[in-house]
Design an enzyme around this catalytic site. Sequence first.
Site, PDB file in Angstrom:
ATOM      1  N   TYR A 103      47.669  34.760  24.455  1.00 48.20           N
ATOM      2  CA  TYR A 103      47.412  33.487  25.122  1.00 48.20           C
ATOM      3  C   TYR A 103      47.482  33.625  26.642  1.00 48.20           C
ATOM      4  O   TYR A 103      48.296  34.384  27.157  1.00 48.20           O
ATOM      5  CB  TYR A 103      48.448  32.451  24.666  1.00 48.20           C
ATOM      6  CG  TYR A 103      48.215  31.106  25.297  1.00 48.20           C
ATOM      7  CD1 TYR A 103      47.230  30.268  24.813  1.00 48.20           C
ATOM      8  CD2 TYR A 103      48.952  30.696  26.401  1.00 48.20           C
ATOM      9  CE1 TYR A 103      46.990  29.042  25.404  1.00 48.20           C
ATOM     10  CE2 TYR A 103      48.720  29.470  26.994  1.00 48.20           C
ATOM     11  CZ  TYR A 103      47.732  28.652  26.497  1.00 48.20           C
ATOM     12  OH  TYR A 103      47.491  27.438  27.094  1.00 48.20           O
ATOM     13  N   TRP A 105      45.717  32.059  30.745  1.00 47.97           N
ATOM     14  CA  TRP A 105      44.611  31.536  31.541  1.00 47.97           C
ATOM     15  C   TRP A 105      43.781  32.612  32.213  1.00 47.97           C
ATOM     16  O   TRP A 105      42.703  32.315  32.731  1.00 47.97           O
ATOM     17  CB  TRP A 105      45.165  30.573  32.594  1.00 47.97           C
ATOM     18  CG  TRP A 105      45.165  29.167  32.114  1.00 47.97           C
ATOM     19  CD1 TRP A 105      45.759  28.690  30.985  1.00 47.97           C
ATOM     20  CD2 TRP A 105      44.506  28.058  32.737  1.00 47.97           C
ATOM     21  NE1 TRP A 105      45.525  27.343  30.874  1.00 47.97           N
ATOM     22  CE2 TRP A 105      44.771  26.930  31.935  1.00 47.97           C
ATOM     23  CE3 TRP A 105      43.747  27.911  33.884  1.00 47.97           C
ATOM     24  CZ2 TRP A 105      44.275  25.661  32.263  1.00 47.97           C
ATOM     25  CZ3 TRP A 105      43.277  26.651  34.200  1.00 47.97           C
ATOM     26  CH2 TRP A 105      43.533  25.550  33.390  1.00 47.97           C
TER      27      TRP A 105
HETATM   28  N1  LIG Z   1      48.764  22.785  40.578  1.00 51.80           N
HETATM   29  C1  LIG Z   1      48.677  23.055  39.261  1.00 51.80           C
HETATM   30  N2  LIG Z   1      47.944  22.262  38.472  1.00 51.80           N
HETATM   31  C2  LIG Z   1      47.897  22.505  37.137  1.00 51.80           C
HETATM   32  C3  LIG Z   1      48.553  23.620  36.553  1.00 51.80           C
HETATM   33  C4  LIG Z   1      49.333  24.447  37.417  1.00 51.80           C
HETATM   34  O1  LIG Z   1      49.954  25.429  36.978  1.00 51.80           O
HETATM   35  N3  LIG Z   1      49.365  24.135  38.756  1.00 51.80           N
HETATM   36  N4  LIG Z   1      48.443  23.868  35.200  1.00 51.80           N
HETATM   37  C5  LIG Z   1      47.324  23.253  34.495  1.00 51.80           C
HETATM   38  C6  LIG Z   1      47.529  23.258  33.039  1.00 51.80           C
HETATM   39  S1  LIG Z   1      47.317  24.708  32.204  1.00 51.80           S
HETATM   40  C7  LIG Z   1      47.807  22.152  32.336  1.00 51.80           C
HETATM   41  S2  LIG Z   1      47.901  22.209  30.634  1.00 51.80           S
HETATM   42  C8  LIG Z   1      48.017  20.852  32.984  1.00 51.80           C
HETATM   43  C9  LIG Z   1      49.279  20.190  32.459  1.00 51.80           C
HETATM   44  O2  LIG Z   1      49.284  18.845  32.745  1.00 51.80           O
HETATM   45  P1  LIG Z   1      50.613  18.040  32.477  1.00 51.80           P
HETATM   46  O3  LIG Z   1      51.312  18.566  31.294  1.00 51.80           O
HETATM   47  O4  LIG Z   1      50.280  16.599  32.461  1.00 51.80           O
HETATM   48  O5  LIG Z   1      51.408  18.411  33.825  1.00 51.80           O
HETATM   49  P2  LIG Z   1      52.952  18.480  34.251  1.00 51.80           P
HETATM   50  O6  LIG Z   1      52.951  18.687  35.721  1.00 51.80           O
HETATM   51  O7  LIG Z   1      53.670  19.463  33.444  1.00 51.80           O
HETATM   52  O8  LIG Z   1      53.483  17.028  33.924  1.00 51.80           O
HETATM   53  C10 LIG Z   1      52.943  15.889  34.558  1.00 51.80           C
HETATM   54  C11 LIG Z   1      54.014  14.913  34.915  1.00 51.80           C
HETATM   55  O9  LIG Z   1      54.579  14.326  33.748  1.00 51.80           O
HETATM   56  C12 LIG Z   1      55.834  13.806  34.117  1.00 51.80           C
HETATM   57  N5  LIG Z   1      56.725  13.720  32.967  1.00 51.80           N
HETATM   58  C13 LIG Z   1      57.461  14.709  32.426  1.00 51.80           C
HETATM   59  N6  LIG Z   1      58.183  14.240  31.393  1.00 51.80           N
HETATM   60  C14 LIG Z   1      57.890  12.935  31.276  1.00 51.80           C
HETATM   61  C15 LIG Z   1      58.314  11.894  30.391  1.00 51.80           C
HETATM   62  O10 LIG Z   1      59.115  12.096  29.476  1.00 51.80           O
HETATM   63  N7  LIG Z   1      57.783  10.679  30.588  1.00 51.80           N
HETATM   64  C16 LIG Z   1      56.893  10.402  31.571  1.00 51.80           C
HETATM   65  N8  LIG Z   1      56.400   9.199  31.660  1.00 51.80           N
HETATM   66  N9  LIG Z   1      56.477  11.363  32.422  1.00 51.80           N
HETATM   67  C17 LIG Z   1      56.967  12.603  32.270  1.00 51.80           C
HETATM   68  C18 LIG Z   1      56.395  14.768  35.131  1.00 51.80           C
HETATM   69  O11 LIG Z   1      57.044  14.064  36.159  1.00 51.80           O
HETATM   70  C19 LIG Z   1      55.210  15.580  35.567  1.00 51.80           C
HETATM   71  O12 LIG Z   1      55.036  15.678  36.961  1.00 51.80           O
HETATM   72  O13 LIG Z   1      48.147  21.015  34.385  1.00 51.80           O
HETATM   73  C20 LIG Z   1      47.099  21.816  34.935  1.00 51.80           C
HETATM   74  N10 LIG Z   1      47.154  21.686  36.360  1.00 51.80           N
HETATM   75  N1  LIG Z   2      58.707  25.205  30.568  1.00 50.63           N
HETATM   76  C1  LIG Z   2      57.385  25.069  30.538  1.00 50.63           C
HETATM   77  N2  LIG Z   2      56.628  26.138  30.225  1.00 50.63           N
HETATM   78  C2  LIG Z   2      55.291  26.013  30.195  1.00 50.63           C
HETATM   79  C3  LIG Z   2      54.654  24.795  30.516  1.00 50.63           C
HETATM   80  C4  LIG Z   2      55.475  23.687  30.843  1.00 50.63           C
HETATM   81  O1  LIG Z   2      54.987  22.567  31.103  1.00 50.63           O
HETATM   82  N3  LIG Z   2      56.824  23.876  30.865  1.00 50.63           N
HETATM   83  N4  LIG Z   2      53.285  24.716  30.520  1.00 50.63           N
HETATM   84  C5  LIG Z   2      52.580  25.611  29.615  1.00 50.63           C
HETATM   85  C6  LIG Z   2      51.137  25.613  29.830  1.00 50.63           C
HETATM   86  S1  LIG Z   2      50.367  24.093  29.789  1.00 50.63           S
HETATM   87  C7  LIG Z   2      50.394  26.747  29.964  1.00 50.63           C
HETATM   88  S2  LIG Z   2      48.687  26.651  29.923  1.00 50.63           S
HETATM   89  C8  LIG Z   2      51.028  28.053  30.056  1.00 50.63           C
HETATM   90  C9  LIG Z   2      50.324  29.002  31.040  1.00 50.63           C
HETATM   91  O2  LIG Z   2      50.713  30.308  30.833  1.00 50.63           O
HETATM   92  P1  LIG Z   2      49.756  31.535  31.191  1.00 50.63           P
HETATM   93  O3  LIG Z   2      48.329  31.124  31.095  1.00 50.63           O
HETATM   94  O4  LIG Z   2      50.184  32.703  30.392  1.00 50.63           O
HETATM   95  O5  LIG Z   2      50.138  31.764  32.724  1.00 50.63           O
HETATM   96  P2  LIG Z   2      49.361  32.514  33.890  1.00 50.63           P
HETATM   97  O6  LIG Z   2      50.370  32.717  34.953  1.00 50.63           O
HETATM   98  O7  LIG Z   2      48.139  31.745  34.257  1.00 50.63           O
HETATM   99  O8  LIG Z   2      48.990  33.903  33.252  1.00 50.63           O
HETATM  100  C10 LIG Z   2      47.754  34.495  33.413  1.00 50.63           C
HETATM  101  C11 LIG Z   2      47.916  35.989  33.541  1.00 50.63           C
HETATM  102  O9  LIG Z   2      46.617  36.577  33.546  1.00 50.63           O
HETATM  103  C12 LIG Z   2      46.578  37.598  34.539  1.00 50.63           C
HETATM  104  N5  LIG Z   2      45.185  37.842  34.916  1.00 50.63           N
HETATM  105  C13 LIG Z   2      44.450  37.246  35.890  1.00 50.63           C
HETATM  106  N6  LIG Z   2      43.206  37.781  35.915  1.00 50.63           N
HETATM  107  C14 LIG Z   2      43.144  38.731  34.951  1.00 50.63           C
HETATM  108  C15 LIG Z   2      42.122  39.630  34.501  1.00 50.63           C
HETATM  109  O10 LIG Z   2      41.010  39.638  34.977  1.00 50.63           O
HETATM  110  N7  LIG Z   2      42.449  40.450  33.489  1.00 50.63           N
HETATM  111  C16 LIG Z   2      43.683  40.461  32.915  1.00 50.63           C
HETATM  112  N8  LIG Z   2      43.904  41.304  31.911  1.00 50.63           N
HETATM  113  N9  LIG Z   2      44.655  39.633  33.324  1.00 50.63           N
HETATM  114  C17 LIG Z   2      44.394  38.769  34.323  1.00 50.63           C
HETATM  115  C18 LIG Z   2      47.456  37.062  35.645  1.00 50.63           C
HETATM  116  O11 LIG Z   2      47.869  38.089  36.516  1.00 50.63           O
HETATM  117  C19 LIG Z   2      48.605  36.435  34.825  1.00 50.63           C
HETATM  118  O12 LIG Z   2      49.607  37.367  34.544  1.00 50.63           O
HETATM  119  O13 LIG Z   2      52.401  27.909  30.429  1.00 50.63           O
HETATM  120  C20 LIG Z   2      53.120  27.034  29.555  1.00 50.63           C
HETATM  121  N10 LIG Z   2      54.528  27.101  29.853  1.00 50.63           N
HETATM  122 MO   LIG Z   3      48.108  24.434  30.116  1.00 48.37          MO
END
Ligand SMILES: Nc1nc2c(c(=O)[nH]1)N[C@H]1C(S)=C(S)[C@@H](COP(=O)(O)OP(=O)(O)OC[C@H]3O[C@@H](n4cnc5c(=O)[nH]c(N)nc54)[C@H](O)[C@@H]3O)O[C@H]1N2
Ligand SMILES: Nc1nc2c(c(=O)[nH]1)N[C@H]1C(S)=C(S)[C@@H](COP(=O)(O)OP(=O)(O)OC[C@H]3O[C@@H](n4cnc5c(=O)[nH]c(N)nc54)[C@H](O)[C@@H]3O)O[C@H]1N2
Ligand SMILES: [Mo]
Length: 764
Positions: A103, A105
Amino acid sequence: MAHWGMFEAESDGGEVVAVRPFAGDADPSPILANAVGSVRHRSRVGGPAVRRGWLEQGPGPSDRRGADEFVAVSWDELTELLAGELRRVVDTHGNRAIYGGSYGWSSPGRFHHAQSQVHRFLKMLGGYTRSENSYSLGATSVIMPRVMGTHWKLFSRSTNWDVIARETDLMVCFGGVPLKNTAVNDGGTSNHPTRGALDALRDRGGEIVSISPLRDDMHGRAQWLAPRPGTDVAIMLALCHVLVTDDLVDRAFLDRYTVGYDKFEDYLLGRTDGVVKDPAWAAALSGLPADTIADLARRMAAGRTLVTVTWSLQRVRHGEQAPWAGLTLAAMLGQIGLPGGGFGHGYGSMNEPGLAPVPYPLPTLFQGENPVPDSIPVAAISDLLLNPGREYDYNGERRTFPDIRLVYWAGGNPFHHHQDLGRLRRALARPDTIVVHDPYWTPMARHADIVVPSTTALERDDLACARNDPLLVAMQAATPRFADARDDYDTFSALAYRLGFGDRFTEGRTSAEWLAHLYEQWRRFVLADGGVAPEFDEFWARGHVAMRTEDDLTLLEDFRADPERNALRTPSGRIEIFSADIDGFGYDDCGGHPAWYEPEEWLGGERAQSFPLHLIANQPRTRLHSQLDHGATSQASKIEGREPIRMHPAAASARGIATGDVVRVFNDRGACLAGALLDDGMLPDVVQLSTGAWYDPIDPADPNSLCVHGNPNVLTPDVGTSKLARGSTGQHVLVQIERFDGPVPPIRAYDPPVVRTRSTSDRR
Ligand SMILES: Nc1nc2c(c(=O)[nH]1)N[C@H]1C(S)=C(S)[C@@H](COP(=O)(O)OP(=O)(O)OC[C@H]3O[C@@H](n4cnc5c(=O)[nH]c(N)nc54)[C@H](O)[C@@H]3O)O[C@H]1N2
Ligand SMILES: Nc1nc2c(c(=O)[nH]1)N[C@H]1C(S)=C(S)[C@@H](COP(=O)(O)OP(=O)(O)OC[C@H]3O[C@@H](n4cnc5c(=O)[nH]c(N)nc54)[C@H](O)[C@@H]3O)O[C@H]1N2
Ligand SMILES: [Mo]
């Protein structure tokens, strides 16, 4: 193109020295600046490397992973070793023994996308145990297809921002609409319209209510309601209750478009369990005043109202309930399918909901079938490795974990995404072999036996685009390849030739030929649609081509117009407020209709006696996940080099903590250091620490080591949302915090491990 926006890179001496956002982007992301200096950063993997213990003792379980040194090998040796090990595992244990869930991104770009490459390769090898769903949407991706008939269309065909700005009177946002998250879209994005849309809505006189523990989950003028985290479903139920008692329910809508409302109403009114879900009940759970809840319900019924739920609300225990309850609330208001009304999921979660989709398929590398049927819900990785042969419940099935011997990862970082990292480390000690492709010495690469150095997207030509973005972009390499790094495609091609299926894998094409091939396939769709797209060479020279988009969409407008012809893909064809299928599974943690279930990690429960602060472990503002944590934007936010933890001044002063102090954040699972940042935009017993600081154990040999850098996943529970979806619940965890007064340990997360070159004497 990056997942966080389109840009032009200026490079010098093999390094990116400046980035300029795309001129057409209304609100470019500050994350772009992280790319500067990223190509030649000291944390890059310079060449193939093998863990010393694995090289000397051969494959097998090892608790030295993460603490061992590495030995540099040549590409030929790497191909030989890796092909041999894959062959060994397949021959002795079968393809099922390979976990290729992999898994993550990785990078944008349709061809060099690491996930597409690794899955195509492993399928041709004869298959692998795969993973289902995502960390993003673990609960949603199981519950919403069952009750609404769709998962992806909920986002890609969501009500457009322009429609919301024009039509919505009241936007009630559970989780706010955090602009920080709209920086990002999977595959890239050429424009960021969210800020402008919210401003336009307000300028027109529309109102916004942000229900969230953090004030800055909404920018600009809005009513901020800060409930106890994890109690949104109780609030939604109370809003529903007021609609019933005030006779504001749209019964005609419920009759025509939904099933099972009666059972839900019985529950609301306390007929099934003796508990009336009224505002007083929700007030006791959430801390919001009962009057505020009742008043909000009436306002919602008085105009065009959009109920939105961020994805974070389903990344918690019982995460299935919040999107289901939000949908039910919107159904009772009867505005689903009307412009600017109804339900939305993920506004402010990603730069996709609210943006117009393109009407045809994107260029796609065909992956083929996986001959192995086994699969796990993605967040069950530690369960899988620790419990071979164990049975478990998932989505109405009884499944068995296979016995995994080889873990293959390309394009993700489990030390970023997974919960309870101490448990993950014990799990990663179990397999015979771990293979990781990554451009950087991430914590996952350090835990590998075989480390394959990948190029970054900045070093490759590719095609970039996304479902809800009008541009297909020629992603042109900004620098030559770093050191001895290779494109994942080249690594897999060499392996495939060594294993006897090279011609099938490459189809005889170089990377450049693949780009032209994928482009031509896509171009046929465009031309068939009456669109215009130049020949590949002209497209490449121009830099991008614009596609038609489907503007002015309203989610489920077609269903509302004709629920028979446009029936939902649920068992009943309608919105399932009661799901007979889910009810039939008999799960104690997810029943037949949306309901309140008390979580373990919340301030209202027993655990809060020991760990009295509710930590929100949300997405970082300064980067995407763990990617480019060493970049300028990410580093500028750190305190004493640690990830900032936001605390209310009252909670801080009670602990003798001031802004700038290093603190120790802990519970019974683990501990990390972080830098204190005082902020009164949150409840006194809520704290916030983003994910993404690279795991940095003070003692790499100890799975439960203190992380000196601030990775919240040393604290979070590795427990599924429920038996239905087993989604990740990483968003919430209870902790305690104390000032850290000892000498502050250095950050070593970005220093590469020891990689020895082999002297002639120890060469085998
Ligand atoms: N800059 C930036 N943007 C991203 C990402 C990133 O790594 N960096 N990751 C991307 C990815 S992969 C995803 S899946 C999305 C995730 O999108 P989300 O899961 O929606 O993002 P989060 O920032 O984890 O949470 C959003 C907000 O929900 C609020 N929250 C937490 N718990 C609760 C609760 O119990 N109740 C309420 N009402 N609010 C709560 C928190 O204050 C938080 O800031 O974001 C994407 N966007
Ligand atoms: N506690 C907590 N944990 C969370 C979340 C949360 O809300 N709370 N959010 C979750 C969510 S929504 C998500 S989506 C996940 C995200 O978790 P990940 O998607 O696993 O996080 P990334 O840091 O984006 O990891 C991408 C990796 O790909 C590598 N990469 C980039 N380009 C290339 C390439 O060309 N080739 C290869 N082989 N590798 C490459 C980068 O160096 C990096 O190590 O985290 C989850 N974890
Ligand atoms: Mo995500």
